[in-house]
Scaffold this motif. Structure first.
Motif, PDB file in Angstrom:
ATOM      1  N   PHE A  27       0.748  -1.092   0.127  1.00 41.72           N
ATOM      2  CA  PHE A  27       0.065   0.060   0.008  1.00 41.72           C
ATOM      3  C   PHE A  27       0.844   1.257   0.058  1.00 41.72           C
ATOM      4  CE2 PHE A  27      -3.269  -2.799   1.668  1.00 41.72           C
ATOM      5  CZ  PHE A  27      -4.415  -2.453   0.966  1.00 41.72           C
ATOM      6  N   ILE A  28       2.007   1.261   0.910  1.00 39.36           N
ATOM      7  CA  ILE A  28       2.882   2.515   0.834  1.00 39.36           C
ATOM      8  C   ILE A  28       3.719   2.717  -0.536  1.00 39.36           C
ATOM      9  CG2 ILE A  28       4.872   3.368   1.872  1.00 39.36           C
ATOM     10  CD1 ILE A  28       4.074   2.081   4.400  1.00 39.36           C
ATOM     11  N   TRP A  33       3.814   6.372  -5.038  1.00 37.30           N
ATOM     12  CA  TRP A  33       3.385   6.647  -6.494  1.00 37.30           C
ATOM     13  C   TRP A  33       2.213   7.756  -6.791  1.00 37.30           C
ATOM     14  CZ3 TRP A  33       5.762   5.128 -10.939  1.00 37.30           C
ATOM     15  CH2 TRP A  33       5.173   5.253 -11.950  1.00 37.30           C
ATOM     16  N   LEU A  34       1.085   7.590  -6.138  1.00 39.95           N
ATOM     17  CA  LEU A  34      -0.034   8.352  -6.266  1.00 39.95           C
ATOM     18  C   LEU A  34       0.214   9.703  -5.153  1.00 39.95           C
ATOM     19  CD1 LEU A  34      -2.742   5.702  -6.322  1.00 39.95           C
ATOM     20  CD2 LEU A  34      -1.658   6.889  -8.216  1.00 39.95           C
ATOM     21  N   ILE A  39      -3.924   6.944   1.692  1.00 39.48           N
ATOM     22  CA  ILE A  39      -3.313   5.667   1.860  1.00 39.48           C
ATOM     23  C   ILE A  39      -2.193   5.777   2.852  1.00 39.48           C
ATOM     24  CG2 ILE A  39      -2.037   3.787   0.510  1.00 39.48           C
ATOM     25  CD1 ILE A  39      -3.547   4.369  -1.890  1.00 39.48           C
ATOM     26  N   PHE A  40      -1.579   6.860   2.797  1.00 40.07           N
ATOM     27  CA  PHE A  40      -0.545   7.083   3.903  1.00 40.07           C
ATOM     28  C   PHE A  40      -1.229   7.140   5.293  1.00 40.07           C
ATOM     29  CE2 PHE A  40       2.367   9.485   0.383  1.00 40.07           C
ATOM     30  CZ  PHE A  40       3.138   8.325   0.638  1.00 40.07           C
ATOM     31  N   SER A  41      -2.264   7.759   5.477  1.00 37.48           N
ATOM     32  CA  SER A  41      -3.115   7.921   6.738  1.00 37.48           C
ATOM     33  C   SER A  41      -3.690   6.591   7.008  1.00 37.48           C
ATOM     34  CB  SER A  41      -4.157   8.815   6.711  1.00 37.48           C
ATOM     35  OG  SER A  41      -3.693  10.154   6.110  1.00 37.48           O
ATOM     36  N   LEU A  99       5.378   9.264   8.657  1.00 33.83           N
ATOM     37  CA  LEU A  99       5.340  10.422   9.255  1.00 33.83           C
ATOM     38  C   LEU A  99       5.738  11.547   8.340  1.00 33.83           C
ATOM     39  CD1 LEU A  99       6.340   9.656  12.833  1.00 33.83           C
ATOM     40  CD2 LEU A  99       4.143  10.170  11.975  1.00 33.83           C
ATOM     41  N   TRP A 100       6.891  11.565   7.525  1.00 36.62           N
ATOM     42  CA  TRP A 100       7.272  12.333   6.640  1.00 36.62           C
ATOM     43  C   TRP A 100       6.220  12.404   5.485  1.00 36.62           C
ATOM     44  CZ3 TRP A 100       8.168  11.167   1.185  1.00 36.62           C
ATOM     45  CH2 TRP A 100       8.658  12.042   0.605  1.00 36.62           C
ATOM     46  N   ALA A 101       5.743  11.227   4.906  1.00 37.78           N
ATOM     47  CA  ALA A 101       4.644  11.441   3.858  1.00 37.78           C
ATOM     48  C   ALA A 101       3.498  12.225   4.366  1.00 37.78           C
ATOM     49  CB  ALA A 101       4.306  10.057   3.380  1.00 37.78           C
TER      50      ALA A 101
END
Length: 184
Positions: A27-28, A33-34, A39-41, A99-101
């Motif tokens: 998923f990451i 990519w997107l 998804i990050f959350s 966290l960065w994302a």
């Protein structure tokens, strides 16, 4: 991903990709990519606590030789190929990456709901398919099948307790840290 997926598949088989941490990697990769805040959350609410615990256990074991929590023993097992152990260091990088994302693309408050739905789908699969592996502790904590209550009671409790005690509080903390909001 090009090296990780085939090497992990050869080492552990398909069942391994139902661990939240390994599924999270897939998923990451899509989220990167997107550039998807959702998804990050979603992955952050499900992975941060467990990946941080993995990192703490690994660090304590590296320094002291004792496992504070457990789950990282394989990282010190010479029977596990060094390439697999090195690739497994993704557990250490994942919290920082998430966290960065989220800092970069924002926090989406729907993430914890997606993680809860994911658990409601994946954990019953883990419970019934190849139960001897106890993936995601679907049958008992720390890869040991529990016998204190009937299995279905444990499974139902898991599907309520983990979202309530891990996913939702992580969501609230991320919401506060990244949006400044106190209410969801």
């Amino acid at each position: 991903m090009i090296a990780w997926v085939p090497l992990y598949w050869l080492q552990y088989g398909s069942q391994n990709f139902l661990f939240f941490c390994d599924l999270g990697n897939l998923f990451i990769a899509v989220a990167l990519w997107l550039e998807s805040a959702l998804i990050f959350s979603w992955q952050a609410t499900g992975l941060l606590v467990f990946q941080i615990l993995f990192t703490v256990d690994l660090a304590v074991a590296f320094v002291s030789g004792r496992h504070l929590i457990g789950g990282t023993e394989y990282m010190f097992d010479p029977q596990v190929p060094l390439s697999i152990r090195l690739l497994s260091l993704f557990h250490v990088v994942t919290p920082l990456l998430l966290l960065w994302a989220i800092h970069r693309v924002g926090y989406n408050p729907r993430g914890w709901k997606y993680q809860t739905l994911t658990a409601w789908i994946i954990v019953p699969i883990n419970y019934f398919w190849r139960p001897q592996y106890d993936v995601n502790w679907a049958r008992g904590l720390f890869f040991r099948e529990q016998h204190a209550v009937p299995g279905y009671v444990y499974l139902m409790a898991y599907l309520v307790v983990v979202p309530a005690l891990i996913y939702y509080p992580t969501h609230r903390l991320l919401l506060l840290c990244f949006t400044g909001k106190r209410e969801p």
